[in-house]
Design a protein around this motif. Structure first.
Motif, short mmCIF file in Angstrom:
data_model
loop_
_atom_site.label_atom_id
_atom_site.label_comp_id
_atom_site.label_asym_id
_atom_site.label_seq_id
_atom_site.Cartn_x
_atom_site.Cartn_y
_atom_site.Cartn_z
N LEU A 265 3.64 -1.79 7.20
CA LEU A 265 4.12 -1.36 5.88
C LEU A 265 4.70 -2.53 5.09
O LEU A 265 4.43 -2.69 3.89
CB LEU A 265 5.17 -0.26 6.04
CG LEU A 265 5.82 0.27 4.76
CD1 LEU A 265 4.78 0.88 3.84
CD2 LEU A 265 6.90 1.29 5.10
N TRP B 222 1.98 -4.71 3.59
CA TRP B 222 1.38 -4.11 2.41
C TRP B 222 2.31 -4.22 1.20
O TRP B 222 1.87 -4.52 0.09
CB TRP B 222 1.06 -2.64 2.67
CG TRP B 222 -0.34 -2.38 3.10
CD1 TRP B 222 -0.74 -1.84 4.28
CD2 TRP B 222 -1.53 -2.65 2.36
NE1 TRP B 222 -2.11 -1.76 4.33
CE2 TRP B 222 -2.63 -2.24 3.17
CE3 TRP B 222 -1.78 -3.19 1.11
CZ2 TRP B 222 -3.95 -2.35 2.74
CZ3 TRP B 222 -3.10 -3.32 0.68
CH2 TRP B 222 -4.16 -2.90 1.49
N ILE B 223 3.61 -3.97 1.39
CA ILE B 223 4.56 -4.03 0.28
C ILE B 223 4.62 -5.44 -0.30
O ILE B 223 4.57 -5.63 -1.53
CB ILE B 223 5.96 -3.58 0.74
CG1 ILE B 223 5.96 -2.07 1.02
CG2 ILE B 223 7.01 -3.91 -0.32
CD1 ILE B 223 7.27 -1.55 1.56
N THR C 92 1.30 -6.18 -2.24
CA THR C 92 1.18 -5.49 -3.53
C THR C 92 2.19 -6.01 -4.55
O THR C 92 1.87 -6.14 -5.73
CB THR C 92 1.36 -3.98 -3.35
OG1 THR C 92 2.58 -3.72 -2.62
CG2 THR C 92 0.20 -3.38 -2.58
N ILE C 93 3.40 -6.34 -4.10
CA ILE C 93 4.40 -6.88 -5.02
C ILE C 93 3.94 -8.24 -5.55
O ILE C 93 4.04 -8.52 -6.76
CB ILE C 93 5.77 -7.01 -4.33
CG1 ILE C 93 6.39 -5.62 -4.15
CG2 ILE C 93 6.71 -7.90 -5.15
CD1 ILE C 93 7.73 -5.64 -3.46
N ILE D 174 2.60 5.88 2.25
CA ILE D 174 3.86 5.40 1.67
C ILE D 174 3.59 4.33 0.62
O ILE D 174 4.18 4.34 -0.47
CB ILE D 174 4.79 4.85 2.77
CG1 ILE D 174 5.25 5.99 3.69
CG2 ILE D 174 6.00 4.15 2.16
CD1 ILE D 174 6.06 5.52 4.89
N ILE D 175 2.68 3.39 0.92
CA ILE D 175 2.41 2.32 -0.04
C ILE D 175 1.71 2.87 -1.28
O ILE D 175 1.90 2.36 -2.39
CB ILE D 175 1.59 1.20 0.62
CG1 ILE D 175 1.66 -0.08 -0.23
CG2 ILE D 175 0.15 1.59 0.82
CD1 ILE D 175 3.01 -0.66 -0.36
N THR D 176 0.92 3.93 -1.12
CA THR D 176 0.29 4.57 -2.29
C THR D 176 1.36 5.17 -3.20
O THR D 176 1.31 5.01 -4.43
CB THR D 176 -0.69 5.65 -1.84
OG1 THR D 176 -1.68 5.07 -0.98
CG2 THR D 176 -1.40 6.28 -3.03
N LEU D 177 2.33 5.85 -2.61
CA LEU D 177 3.44 6.40 -3.39
C LEU D 177 4.29 5.29 -3.99
O LEU D 177 4.83 5.43 -5.09
CB LEU D 177 4.30 7.31 -2.51
CG LEU D 177 3.60 8.56 -1.96
CD1 LEU D 177 4.52 9.31 -1.00
CD2 LEU D 177 3.16 9.47 -3.10
N PHE D 178 4.41 4.17 -3.27
CA PHE D 178 5.17 3.02 -3.77
C PHE D 178 4.52 2.44 -5.03
O PHE D 178 5.22 1.98 -5.94
CB PHE D 178 5.23 1.96 -2.66
CG PHE D 178 5.82 0.64 -3.09
CD1 PHE D 178 7.18 0.48 -3.22
CD2 PHE D 178 4.99 -0.44 -3.37
CE1 PHE D 178 7.72 -0.74 -3.62
CE2 PHE D 178 5.51 -1.65 -3.76
CZ PHE D 178 6.88 -1.81 -3.89
N LEU D 179 3.19 2.46 -5.09
CA LEU D 179 2.47 1.91 -6.24
C LEU D 179 2.47 2.85 -7.45
O LEU D 179 2.20 2.41 -8.57
CB LEU D 179 1.02 1.60 -5.85
CG LEU D 179 0.80 0.38 -4.95
CD1 LEU D 179 -0.65 0.33 -4.49
CD2 LEU D 179 1.18 -0.90 -5.67
#
Length: 279
Positions: A28, A31-32, A35-36, A114-119
């Motif tokens: 996770l 990925w964060i 993407t950041i 989780i990363i989809t919701l984060f984006l």
């Protein structure tokens, strides 16, 4: 009255989650950070880069973390004492496999969600797209990453049923993913020394289809208008292969002998293949 054997063991499932939480946390985190960095570099929610990130990040992260997850959740099969203890539980082998498989796959599927919701908030606030299109892009992001998780963890699970130790599992995983392409590269290189005009590495390998990592890298890199993946159909094809290998792994597990733990290869018929491929 003799107790019925279970087809799923929640103790094994949650034990794997608790003991190996740094693994899915690291997945996770990777990925964060990715993407950041992508959003900061672009300065906004760039639609095609979301799909590109799903493709390349999905391939690289899942190919690496699939084998790490397999090493974690199937580790009990590589030591005779632990294998004997786990198999003494009132759970069928199908249940033990399903419990371990579900926990290992969740190491990637849950962080993908989780990363989809984060984006999502970045897509709603940093792009000119409508809400419907933002959800469309993010659902495709989730679909690509989850498909890659199924593909590579299915392969890793199948390899775990062939291997008797952690080192041989890593080797078998590498062989299944890259042996065909590596063999072709060697043949091309040798022929290029004798055949005029033939070069070894300037084109897509003929046997790339036998390497999901390379084939998907070649076929999915072409992203058309509105982030549409041109050759998207390769994902469900390989996802079906990953699922089929997972089913095959169950049958191999049922035939696996506990005393073969720590052997390089536990299936006698596969040992010559492993020997000659490694040679």
């Amino acid at each position: 009255m003799k107790p019925a054997k279970s087809y799923f063991n929640t103790t094994v499932f949650f034990r794997n989650i608790r003991r190996n939480w740094p693994l899915w946390a690291l997945y996770l985190f990777a990925w964060i950070v990715t993407t950041i960095i992508e959003i900061v570099y672009r300065g906004h929610f760039y639609e095609n880069s979301v799909i590109k990130s799903a493709i390349y990040g999905g391939l690289i992260f899942n190919a690496v973390f699939a084998i790490l997850a397999a090493l974690a959740v199937y580790s009990y099969m590589f030591e005779i004492k632990r294998a004997s203890l786990i198999h003494s539980l009132p759970t069928r082998r199908e249940g033990l496999f399903l419990s371990s498989f579900a926990s290992g796959l969740s190491f990637m599927i849950v962080p993908n969600l989780i990363i989809t919701l984060f984006l999502l908030p970045f897509g709603l606030t940093m792009s000119t797209l409508s809400t419907a299109l933002v959800f469309d892009y993010l659902l495709r992001f989730l679909g690509v990453t989850c498909a890659c998780s199924v593909i590579f963890f299915g392969i890793a699970s199948f390899c775990a049923m062939l291997a008797g130790s952690k080192w041989s599992l890593a080797l078998v995983y590498g062989i299944v993913n890259f042996a065909a392409v590596a063999g072709e590269a060697i043949v091309r290189w040798v022929l290029s020394l004798f055949v005029f005009g033939l070069t070894g590495f300037n084109s897509e390998p003929i046997l790339a289809a036998f390497s999901p990592f390379l084939q998907l890298g070649y076929k999915l890199e072409e992203v058309g208008e509105f982030g549409r993946i041109v050759n998207w159909y390769w994902l469900p094809i390989y996802a079906a292969v990953g699922f089929a290998l997972s089913v095959a792994a169950v049958f191999l597990y049922k035939k696996r002998h506990i005393e073969t733990a720590s052997d390089p290869i536990v299936i006698k018929q596969v040992r010559p293949v492993f020997k000659y491929v490694m040679t």
